[in-house]
Scaffold this motif. Structure first.
Motif, PDB file in Angstrom:
ATOM      1  N   ARG A 304       0.868  -1.175   0.000  1.00 24.89           N
ATOM      2  CA  ARG A 304       0.000   0.000   0.000  1.00 24.89           C
ATOM      3  C   ARG A 304       0.907   1.227   0.000  1.00 24.89           C
ATOM      4  N   ALA A 305       0.590   2.196  -0.829  1.00 26.96           N
ATOM      5  CA  ALA A 305       1.434   3.379  -0.924  1.00 26.96           C
ATOM      6  C   ALA A 305       1.546   4.056   0.435  1.00 26.96           C
ATOM      7  N   ALA A 306       2.773   4.301   0.852  1.00 24.56           N
ATOM      8  CA  ALA A 306       3.036   5.003   2.101  1.00 24.56           C
ATOM      9  C   ALA A 306       3.610   6.378   1.768  1.00 24.56           C
ATOM     10  N   SER A 307       3.774   7.189   2.793  1.00 21.44           N
ATOM     11  CA  SER A 307       4.344   8.516   2.589  1.00 21.44           C
ATOM     12  C   SER A 307       5.782   8.396   2.107  1.00 21.44           C
ATOM     13  N   PRO A 308       6.123   8.976   0.946  1.00 24.20           N
ATOM     14  CA  PRO A 308       7.521   8.925   0.500  1.00 24.20           C
ATOM     15  C   PRO A 308       8.476   9.520   1.527  1.00 24.20           C
ATOM     16  N   ALA A 309       8.046  10.580   2.235  1.00 19.45           N
ATOM     17  CA  ALA A 309       8.919  11.188   3.232  1.00 19.45           C
ATOM     18  C   ALA A 309       9.223  10.202   4.361  1.00 19.45           C
ATOM     19  N   ALA A 310       8.195   9.452   4.805  1.00 17.01           N
ATOM     20  CA  ALA A 310       8.412   8.469   5.874  1.00 17.01           C
ATOM     21  C   ALA A 310       9.326   7.347   5.407  1.00 17.01           C
ATOM     22  N   LEU A 311       9.102   6.871   4.189  1.00 14.09           N
ATOM     23  CA  LEU A 311       9.945   5.793   3.673  1.00 14.09           C
ATOM     24  C   LEU A 311      11.358   6.281   3.402  1.00 14.09           C
ATOM     25  N   ALA A 312      11.504   7.568   3.103  1.00 13.61           N
ATOM     26  CA  ALA A 312      12.849   8.114   2.912  1.00 13.61           C
ATOM     27  C   ALA A 312      13.676   7.950   4.173  1.00 13.61           C
ATOM     28  N   GLY A 313      13.013   8.018   5.345  1.00 14.53           N
ATOM     29  CA  GLY A 313      13.726   7.782   6.585  1.00 14.53           C
ATOM     30  C   GLY A 313      14.317   6.389   6.638  1.00 14.53           C
ATOM     31  N   GLU A 314      13.546   5.385   6.172  1.00 15.09           N
ATOM     32  CA  GLU A 314      14.066   4.019   6.125  1.00 15.09           C
ATOM     33  C   GLU A 314      15.196   3.897   5.113  1.00 15.09           C
ATOM     34  N   LEU A 315      15.034   4.539   3.950  1.00 18.15           N
ATOM     35  CA  LEU A 315      16.104   4.505   2.958  1.00 18.15           C
ATOM     36  C   LEU A 315      17.375   5.154   3.503  1.00 18.15           C
ATOM     37  N   ARG A 316      17.218   6.249   4.230  1.00 21.24           N
ATOM     38  CA  ARG A 316      18.390   6.906   4.822  1.00 21.24           C
ATOM     39  C   ARG A 316      19.089   5.981   5.819  1.00 21.24           C
ATOM     40  N   ARG A 317      18.308   5.257   6.632  1.00 20.44           N
ATOM     41  CA  ARG A 317      18.924   4.330   7.579  1.00 20.44           C
ATOM     42  C   ARG A 317      19.716   3.256   6.842  1.00 20.44           C
ATOM     43  N   GLU A 318      19.185   2.776   5.713  1.00 20.77           N
ATOM     44  CA  GLU A 318      19.916   1.800   4.908  1.00 20.77           C
ATOM     45  C   GLU A 318      21.203   2.417   4.363  1.00 20.77           C
ATOM     46  N   MET A 319      21.095   3.631   3.845  1.00 18.99           N
ATOM     47  CA  MET A 319      22.263   4.291   3.271  1.00 18.99           C
ATOM     48  C   MET A 319      23.351   4.495   4.322  1.00 18.99           C
ATOM     49  N   VAL A 320      22.956   5.018   5.476  1.00 20.42           N
ATOM     50  CA  VAL A 320      23.942   5.288   6.524  1.00 20.42           C
ATOM     51  C   VAL A 320      24.465   3.986   7.139  1.00 20.42           C
ATOM     52  N   GLY A 321      23.604   2.956   7.213  1.00 20.52           N
ATOM     53  CA  GLY A 321      24.081   1.667   7.682  1.00 20.52           C
ATOM     54  C   GLY A 321      25.118   1.067   6.761  1.00 20.52           C
ATOM     55  N   THR A 322      24.986   1.347   5.471  1.00 18.70           N
ATOM     56  CA  THR A 322      25.960   0.867   4.491  1.00 18.70           C
ATOM     57  C   THR A 322      27.182   1.772   4.444  1.00 18.70           C
ATOM     58  N   TYR A 323      26.933   3.079   4.492  1.00 23.55           N
ATOM     59  CA  TYR A 323      28.012   4.068   4.400  1.00 23.55           C
ATOM     60  C   TYR A 323      27.895   5.040   5.582  1.00 23.55           C
ATOM     61  N   PRO A 324      28.472   4.707   6.740  1.00 23.15           N
ATOM     62  CA  PRO A 324      28.385   5.624   7.892  1.00 23.15           C
ATOM     63  C   PRO A 324      28.945   7.012   7.590  1.00 23.15           C
ATOM     64  N   TRP A 335      10.245  10.300  -3.486  1.00 21.21           N
ATOM     65  CA  TRP A 335       9.014  10.023  -4.217  1.00 21.21           C
ATOM     66  C   TRP A 335       8.793   8.518  -4.298  1.00 21.21           C
ATOM     67  N   SER A 336       7.624   8.134  -4.781  1.00 21.67           N
ATOM     68  CA  SER A 336       7.304   6.720  -4.925  1.00 21.67           C
ATOM     69  C   SER A 336       6.660   6.480  -6.278  1.00 21.67           C
ATOM     70  N   GLY A 337       6.483   5.226  -6.627  1.00 24.86           N
ATOM     71  CA  GLY A 337       5.798   4.846  -7.853  1.00 24.86           C
ATOM     72  C   GLY A 337       5.264   3.434  -7.726  1.00 24.86           C
ATOM     73  N   LEU A 338       4.229   3.125  -8.503  1.00 26.32           N
ATOM     74  CA  LEU A 338       3.609   1.798  -8.456  1.00 26.32           C
ATOM     75  C   LEU A 338       4.113   0.927  -9.586  1.00 26.32           C
ATOM     76  N   MET A 339       4.697  -0.211  -9.221  1.00 24.57           N
ATOM     77  CA  MET A 339       5.070  -1.237 -10.192  1.00 24.57           C
ATOM     78  C   MET A 339       3.944  -2.267 -10.250  1.00 24.57           C
ATOM     79  N   SER A 340       3.936  -3.077 -11.303  1.00 23.51           N
ATOM     80  CA  SER A 340       2.960  -4.171 -11.384  1.00 23.51           C
ATOM     81  C   SER A 340       3.697  -5.501 -11.349  1.00 23.51           C
ATOM     82  N   TYR A 341       3.284  -6.365 -10.427  1.00 21.15           N
ATOM     83  CA  TYR A 341       3.875  -7.700 -10.258  1.00 21.15           C
ATOM     84  C   TYR A 341       2.815  -8.762 -10.494  1.00 21.15           C
ATOM     85  N   ALA A 342       3.083  -9.698 -11.382  1.00 17.04           N
ATOM     86  CA  ALA A 342       2.243 -10.881 -11.517  1.00 17.04           C
ATOM     87  C   ALA A 342       2.655 -11.913 -10.471  1.00 17.04           C
ATOM     88  N   ARG A 343       1.785 -12.862 -10.225  1.00 21.88           N
ATOM     89  CA  ARG A 343       2.089 -13.887  -9.218  1.00 21.88           C
ATOM     90  C   ARG A 343       3.337 -14.688  -9.593  1.00 21.88           C
TER      91      ARG A 343
END
Length: 426
Positions: A304-324, A335-343
């Protein structure tokens, strides 16, 4: 029409204002969706002399096609073993060759149309977050033996000399793969379609259709199109117009952020112009843009689409965890976007009934697969080949609706946990 506030919007101004459909028009083929798959199909048909109409609900490249990471490399959202299990070994090899052909199609199209704003930046490196160089060497050997496709193996020392992180071990570098500005590419395709006589109507959501009989009709709020062929290429933004298509895949959101300008700081972590992707399911992917001035970083999926700003916080944690060393690197945009996945995690490409085609469900691996998908559909419409039938094993199977979304989210969390344990043991 409006376009989402993304990095790609900021780096190009679209001066070509396309009107909505008004009245009745006729053509050989009407294409619903102005993204990568739709515009590639339209381009190939227009090149062959067909009259084409593209109906886009928003603006060209509004969906995932115009806001993705810009990676162009062979392969699909699922692995070769799964493809072989569903389609057979020889068909799986032919399908992988098509994905290589898709990469070259994009490269050749950029060159032929002189789309300078989408100039390819060579090199994509796929990194492991655990210590298993043997598996990468075996994969590189298989690609060389079966496809004559060369991948460069990088040892842990070689990886860490350019990616200053102890999270990474071995890697494979694909020198033929590349990354680029996807929205510039799409707009270049659109200009060429129009130069060849094709018509693109923006702000023209398809609201109704009559698909039986030799002549098809697709309606919008302002008009209708009569055509011999209809092609659905709407991806994660598919509406209720075609229920069978909408039920056959899940819309999955993914997220991207862009850093401030900080070239010196970024160089303390990343000393390569290659685009980078890790081996985790829905893992991190990133690349330098604007000549190394900024870092574009993507990852994460939600059902379900979440706030891009909120998810950016998670992306930042990944980035800093990889590159302190990038802890002080600020985020300017997310920002976000919707992909389509088949089963089955494969593109759905084919003819669902006489004269009615579909080309969708590219599962986050779309810049090469949409190119080859659009090319195959155009070949089928023109009677040039039946290569689209290679995708027959990956049909329009029901994706599970709300239950499917729940299962997809639970599966993602399970895979995340598996990744965590594997990396913890490294």
């Amino acid at each position: 029409m409006s376009y989402p506030n993304t990095y790609y919007k900021q780096t190009i101004a679209e001066t070509n204002v396309r009107p909505p459909l008004s009245g009745t028009v006729e053509c050989d083929t009407v294409i619903i969706g102005g993204g990568l798959a739709g515009l590639t199909t339209a381009l190939q048909l227009a090149r062959a002399g067909q009259s084409v109409v593209v109906l886009e609900a928003e603006s060209v490249g509004f969906g995932a096609s115009g806001r993705n990471g810009g990676f162009v490399s062979p392969g699909f959202a699922t692995g070769s073993d799964n493809i072989a299990r569903m389609a057979g070994t020889e068909a799986a090899r032919q399908i992988h060759r098509l994905s290589i052909e898709g990469v070259e199609f994009v490269r050749e199209t950029i060159e032929a149309l002189k789309i300078d704003g989408a100039r390819p930046q060579p090199g994509i490196t796929s990194v492991l977050r655990y210590d298993d160089g043997g598996s990468l060497k075996a994969h590189a050997d298989e690609m060389r033996r079966i496809y004559g496709y060369e991948l460069d193996y990088l040892s842990t020392g070689e990886v860490r000399s350019v990616l200053k992180s102890n999270r990474y071990f071995h890697a494979l570098r694909d020198p033929k793969a590349f990354h680029m500005h996807p929205l510039n590419y799409l707009r270049g395709l659109a200009r060429e379609i129009e130069r060849l006589g094709g018509r693109i109507y923006e702000g023209s959501a398809a609201t109704g259709s009559v698909l039986d009989g030799a002549e098809k009709t697709v309606s919008t709020s302002g008009g209708r199109v009569r055509a011999r062929h209809v092609v659905f290429t709407t991806g994660g933004y598919t509406g209720p117009l075609n229920g069978r298509l909408k039920r056959s895949f899940l819309p999955i959101a993914t997220y991207v952020m862009l850093s401030e300008e900080a070239p010196e700081l970024i160089r303390t972590a990343i000393a390569t112009t290659d685009a980078i992707g890790d081996n985790r399911r829905a893992g991190d992917y990133y690349r330098l843009v604007e000549g190394g001035k900024r870092l574009l970083w993507g990852g994460r999926i939600t059902t379900r689409a979440a706030s891009p700003a909120a998810l950016a916080g998670e992306l930042r944690r990944e980035m800093v965890g990889t590159y302190p060393q990038l802890k002080d690197l600020k985020t300017e945009l997310a920002w976000s976007g919707l992909m389509s996945y088949a089963r089955h995690l494969m593109p759905q490409i084919g003819e669902m009934q006489p004269g009615v085609w579909h080309c969708t469900a590219f599962g986050g691996h779309g810049l090469n697969t949409t190119a080859i998908g659009g090319k195959l559909v155009a070949e089928g419409i023109l009677g040039q080949s039946d290569r689209y039938k290679l995708f027959k094993p990956f049909g329009l199977v029901w994706a599970g609706g709300y239950a499917g979304l729940a299962v997809a989210q639970l599966t993602y969390w399970k895979l995340q946990a598996q990744d965590w344990w594997r990396e913890r043991a490294a």
